[in-house]
Scaffold this motif. Sequence first.
Motif, PDB file in Angstrom:
ATOM      1  N   ALA A 168       0.829  -1.214   0.000  1.00  0.00           N
ATOM      2  CA  ALA A 168       0.000   0.000   0.000  1.00  0.00           C
ATOM      3  C   ALA A 168       0.858   1.257   0.000  1.00  0.00           C
ATOM      4  O   ALA A 168       0.591   2.209  -0.734  1.00  0.00           O
ATOM      5  CB  ALA A 168      -0.934  -0.006   1.207  1.00  0.00           C
ATOM      6  N   ASN A 169       1.902   1.254   0.816  1.00  0.00           N
ATOM      7  CA  ASN A 169       2.782   2.417   0.882  1.00  0.00           C
ATOM      8  C   ASN A 169       3.539   2.631  -0.426  1.00  0.00           C
ATOM      9  O   ASN A 169       3.754   3.768  -0.857  1.00  0.00           O
ATOM     10  CB  ASN A 169       3.778   2.264   2.034  1.00  0.00           C
ATOM     11  CG  ASN A 169       3.203   2.715   3.362  1.00  0.00           C
ATOM     12  OD1 ASN A 169       2.459   3.691   3.412  1.00  0.00           O
ATOM     13  ND2 ASN A 169       3.532   2.019   4.435  1.00  0.00           N
ATOM     14  N   ARG A 170       3.933   1.542  -1.050  1.00  0.00           N
ATOM     15  CA  ARG A 170       4.686   1.644  -2.300  1.00  0.00           C
ATOM     16  C   ARG A 170       3.851   2.309  -3.393  1.00  0.00           C
ATOM     17  O   ARG A 170       4.288   3.263  -4.041  1.00  0.00           O
ATOM     18  CB  ARG A 170       5.122   0.245  -2.746  1.00  0.00           C
ATOM     19  CG  ARG A 170       6.026   0.221  -3.967  1.00  0.00           C
ATOM     20  CD  ARG A 170       6.541  -1.186  -4.211  1.00  0.00           C
ATOM     21  NE  ARG A 170       7.586  -1.204  -5.211  1.00  0.00           N
ATOM     22  CZ  ARG A 170       8.398  -2.228  -5.433  1.00  0.00           C
ATOM     23  NH1 ARG A 170       8.277  -3.322  -4.699  1.00  0.00           N
ATOM     24  NH2 ARG A 170       9.329  -2.173  -6.361  1.00  0.00           N
ATOM     25  N   LEU A 171       2.627   1.815  -3.584  1.00  0.00           N
ATOM     26  CA  LEU A 171       1.757   2.389  -4.607  1.00  0.00           C
ATOM     27  C   LEU A 171       1.362   3.815  -4.237  1.00  0.00           C
ATOM     28  O   LEU A 171       1.309   4.698  -5.097  1.00  0.00           O
ATOM     29  CB  LEU A 171       0.522   1.517  -4.787  1.00  0.00           C
ATOM     30  CG  LEU A 171      -0.490   1.973  -5.840  1.00  0.00           C
ATOM     31  CD1 LEU A 171       0.172   2.180  -7.208  1.00  0.00           C
ATOM     32  CD2 LEU A 171      -1.639   0.980  -5.961  1.00  0.00           C
ATOM     33  N   LEU A 186       8.119  11.393  -0.044  1.00  0.00           N
ATOM     34  CA  LEU A 186       9.434  11.294   0.598  1.00  0.00           C
ATOM     35  C   LEU A 186       9.294  10.785   2.029  1.00  0.00           C
ATOM     36  O   LEU A 186      10.092   9.947   2.488  1.00  0.00           O
ATOM     37  CB  LEU A 186      10.110  12.664   0.584  1.00  0.00           C
ATOM     38  CG  LEU A 186      11.573  12.722   1.035  1.00  0.00           C
ATOM     39  CD1 LEU A 186      12.438  11.854   0.139  1.00  0.00           C
ATOM     40  CD2 LEU A 186      12.063  14.165   1.012  1.00  0.00           C
ATOM     41  N   HIS A 187       8.281  11.242   2.721  1.00  0.00           N
ATOM     42  CA  HIS A 187       8.040  10.789   4.098  1.00  0.00           C
ATOM     43  C   HIS A 187       7.796   9.283   4.139  1.00  0.00           C
ATOM     44  O   HIS A 187       8.313   8.581   5.024  1.00  0.00           O
ATOM     45  CB  HIS A 187       6.833  11.535   4.686  1.00  0.00           C
ATOM     46  CG  HIS A 187       6.467  11.096   6.069  1.00  0.00           C
ATOM     47  ND1 HIS A 187       7.221  11.425   7.182  1.00  0.00           N
ATOM     48  CD2 HIS A 187       5.442  10.314   6.525  1.00  0.00           C
ATOM     49  CE1 HIS A 187       6.671  10.877   8.255  1.00  0.00           C
ATOM     50  NE2 HIS A 187       5.597  10.203   7.895  1.00  0.00           N
ATOM     51  N   ILE A 188       7.019   8.766   3.172  1.00  0.00           N
ATOM     52  CA  ILE A 188       6.738   7.317   3.128  1.00  0.00           C
ATOM     53  C   ILE A 188       8.024   6.537   2.878  1.00  0.00           C
ATOM     54  O   ILE A 188       8.317   5.549   3.571  1.00  0.00           O
ATOM     55  CB  ILE A 188       5.697   7.007   2.033  1.00  0.00           C
ATOM     56  CG1 ILE A 188       4.321   7.552   2.432  1.00  0.00           C
ATOM     57  CG2 ILE A 188       5.615   5.501   1.779  1.00  0.00           C
ATOM     58  CD1 ILE A 188       3.262   7.397   1.364  1.00  0.00           C
ATOM     59  N   TYR A 189       8.803   6.977   1.875  1.00  0.00           N
ATOM     60  CA  TYR A 189      10.045   6.264   1.552  1.00  0.00           C
ATOM     61  C   TYR A 189      11.003   6.264   2.748  1.00  0.00           C
ATOM     62  O   TYR A 189      11.604   5.235   3.086  1.00  0.00           O
ATOM     63  CB  TYR A 189      10.729   6.902   0.348  1.00  0.00           C
ATOM     64  CG  TYR A 189      10.041   6.647  -0.972  1.00  0.00           C
ATOM     65  CD1 TYR A 189       9.658   5.366  -1.350  1.00  0.00           C
ATOM     66  CD2 TYR A 189       9.795   7.697  -1.859  1.00  0.00           C
ATOM     67  CE1 TYR A 189       9.039   5.131  -2.568  1.00  0.00           C
ATOM     68  CE2 TYR A 189       9.165   7.475  -3.086  1.00  0.00           C
ATOM     69  CZ  TYR A 189       8.803   6.196  -3.432  1.00  0.00           C
ATOM     70  OH  TYR A 189       8.179   5.970  -4.643  1.00  0.00           O
ATOM     71  N   LEU A 192       9.904   3.859   5.455  1.00  0.00           N
ATOM     72  CA  LEU A 192      10.204   2.476   5.094  1.00  0.00           C
ATOM     73  C   LEU A 192      11.679   2.164   5.299  1.00  0.00           C
ATOM     74  O   LEU A 192      12.041   1.085   5.775  1.00  0.00           O
ATOM     75  CB  LEU A 192       9.823   2.229   3.627  1.00  0.00           C
ATOM     76  CG  LEU A 192       8.329   2.144   3.293  1.00  0.00           C
ATOM     77  CD1 LEU A 192       8.116   2.212   1.788  1.00  0.00           C
ATOM     78  CD2 LEU A 192       7.729   0.860   3.849  1.00  0.00           C
ATOM     79  N   LEU A 193      12.536   3.127   4.964  1.00  0.00           N
ATOM     80  CA  LEU A 193      13.982   2.912   5.058  1.00  0.00           C
ATOM     81  C   LEU A 193      14.473   2.883   6.501  1.00  0.00           C
ATOM     82  O   LEU A 193      15.559   2.355   6.778  1.00  0.00           O
ATOM     83  CB  LEU A 193      14.727   3.994   4.268  1.00  0.00           C
ATOM     84  CG  LEU A 193      14.595   3.883   2.741  1.00  0.00           C
ATOM     85  CD1 LEU A 193      15.123   5.134   2.056  1.00  0.00           C
ATOM     86  CD2 LEU A 193      15.326   2.638   2.228  1.00  0.00           C
ATOM     87  N   GLU A 194      13.697   3.440   7.412  1.00  0.00           N
ATOM     88  CA  GLU A 194      14.086   3.403   8.820  1.00  0.00           C
ATOM     89  C   GLU A 194      14.058   1.982   9.377  1.00  0.00           C
ATOM     90  O   GLU A 194      14.814   1.647  10.292  1.00  0.00           O
ATOM     91  CB  GLU A 194      13.153   4.296   9.647  1.00  0.00           C
ATOM     92  CG  GLU A 194      13.433   5.782   9.470  1.00  0.00           C
ATOM     93  CD  GLU A 194      12.437   6.645  10.221  1.00  0.00           C
ATOM     94  OE1 GLU A 194      11.601   6.065  10.958  1.00  0.00           O
ATOM     95  OE2 GLU A 194      12.486   7.879  10.073  1.00  0.00           O
ATOM     96  N   SER A 195      13.183   1.142   8.822  1.00  0.00           N
ATOM     97  CA  SER A 195      13.054  -0.221   9.330  1.00  0.00           C
ATOM     98  C   SER A 195      13.805  -1.249   8.481  1.00  0.00           C
ATOM     99  O   SER A 195      14.133  -2.327   8.969  1.00  0.00           O
ATOM    100  CB  SER A 195      11.571  -0.617   9.397  1.00  0.00           C
ATOM    101  OG  SER A 195      10.969  -0.506   8.118  1.00  0.00           O
ATOM    102  N   LYS A 196      14.084  -0.894   7.212  1.00  0.00           N
ATOM    103  CA  LYS A 196      14.730  -1.879   6.330  1.00  0.00           C
ATOM    104  C   LYS A 196      15.352  -1.173   5.127  1.00  0.00           C
ATOM    105  O   LYS A 196      14.788  -0.212   4.608  1.00  0.00           O
ATOM    106  CB  LYS A 196      13.699  -2.910   5.848  1.00  0.00           C
ATOM    107  CG  LYS A 196      14.270  -4.038   5.023  1.00  0.00           C
ATOM    108  CD  LYS A 196      13.166  -5.011   4.617  1.00  0.00           C
ATOM    109  CE  LYS A 196      13.719  -6.159   3.786  1.00  0.00           C
ATOM    110  NZ  LYS A 196      12.648  -7.091   3.358  1.00  0.00           N
TER     111      LYS A 196
END
Length: 538
Positions: A168-171, A186-189, A192-196
């Motif tokens: 969902a976040n990717r789309l 940018l906030h979503i990306y 996501l990068l904070e966890s992996k």
Amino acid sequence: MYFDENTTVLIIEDSLTVRQGLRTMLSMAGITRSDAVSSAAEGRARLKGRRFDVVLCDYNLGDGMDGQELLEALRKTGTLPLSTIWIMITGERKYERVVAAAEMAPDDYILKPFNSNLLLTRMNNAHKRKQFLAPAHEQLEKGNRSAAINTLQQLAASAPGTANRIDANRLCAELLVTEGRQGEALHIYQELLESKVIPWAKMGVARIQADQGMQGESSALLKEIIQDAPLYTDAYDLLAQNLIDEGQYAQAVDVLEKAVSISPRNFHRLKSCGTAALRSGDPEKGAQYLQRAVEIGRNNNFFGPEVLVDLLQAYSETGNTQFIDRLQAEISASLADRPEAQFTLHTCRALTALVQQRAEEALALLKQASADLLKPFVHFEAAQRFLGAVVRLPETLTDPALLEEWTRTITMRFAYSRHELSTLLEIARKHPHCCELIEQAYAQLQEESNRAVELTTEGRAAEAGRMLHEMAMRLYNERTGMNACAILLRVREQLRKKNQETAEFDQMLHEILAWLPRDNERVQGFLSRLQDEEGTGN
């Protein structure tokens, strides 16, 4: 079990034995409506004319595109419906590294050898993930991106598992970028990068940075991506574009050559590398890569006259007259009855005349071609070739008023961003006055566009819509036209809620949609929304 005798499946596989085996597996599960093709080109053609529930595609498809590149091409052009399940089939374990980095990943992949039970299990799992996103897909098919974004945000917040949340976040992030809401994407990306460490999320950040003019930061991140995921060819492509934006043309070609070494028989990548070399002032290297692209791509339906025209330009700039007449005849034959035929042929003949030292004839041909500069069938690549011929005319022959008219028309029609601006400036690099005209025209375009944004922010959307409509019809700038449609549709919806007249805005919408490209996903969304509202009378 989510599939039955009504399920439609397309198999894209170059091995007849494997195609037959897959159809047998499907029929054993009660899926009998399967179709099969043997190449990426055939798969693309079949998908263009028909919707399938599932695509089973082999990763290695012989010459030309591999399955991953085909998937990316289809998604970028909007040819593949969001509801279609795409499963990649491969015997290469290295594909695990490819798909982990891929910006546009398949719904699942399966390693050979496998049995029918495993295939059906993977198809069912992919269906569940698709169903989770179905509410957003439905909104997108109606052209309502804002509603789709809201739906995806809700789905991400309530997702039953990590995979669904990431989907969902990717789309959602992809849609936010297309809507110009880079900060939210940018906030979503970054979250996501904070966890992996996810290469495609890093890529999303790098794209946003590049769009915001932060080429240095974007390039540094892209180098990290390439270090971690050396098979991620999109990262090489964007890094090369960043280098071009910063004027480092030789370095950009070096990066693209590394991408070509990863996919040495990919027609599109060879063409891109050859065109980049040509635009960067190395027509000899450009000719080498373009010749390879022609050799590899000639026998598939991805091949078109564009690569032949670029090759002709490379020959023209190197003074290679050996094959130029034959190449021009081949271009003429390949154009057939295409609407851009006359424009392209006049430009090609002008390039041929220039290499044969017939400058006055070249000028006369360019004058004939210029009559079509605002026609919908003239695309940016064609305009670049036209400008490339113009700047090679002797100054003693060039009318300053004519040069200004042609340069301003091309810039204001096609310079959507700094990427296009940089390309035009590189083509004109040996013609200082032409570079000055390009920069002036781009500044004017940005000023007009920014004024429309200000009006919208001030709550004067109707005025902004009228302004963008006037710009779109004057410049035939596709991005301006799409932005105009988005605002006009919003104004129209607000008026309908108040039971007020919308005829003025209806007419504006129809005028713009008459020339915008119908194969563009965003344009399809506009048309769908307009037709739905007109059909219901709401």
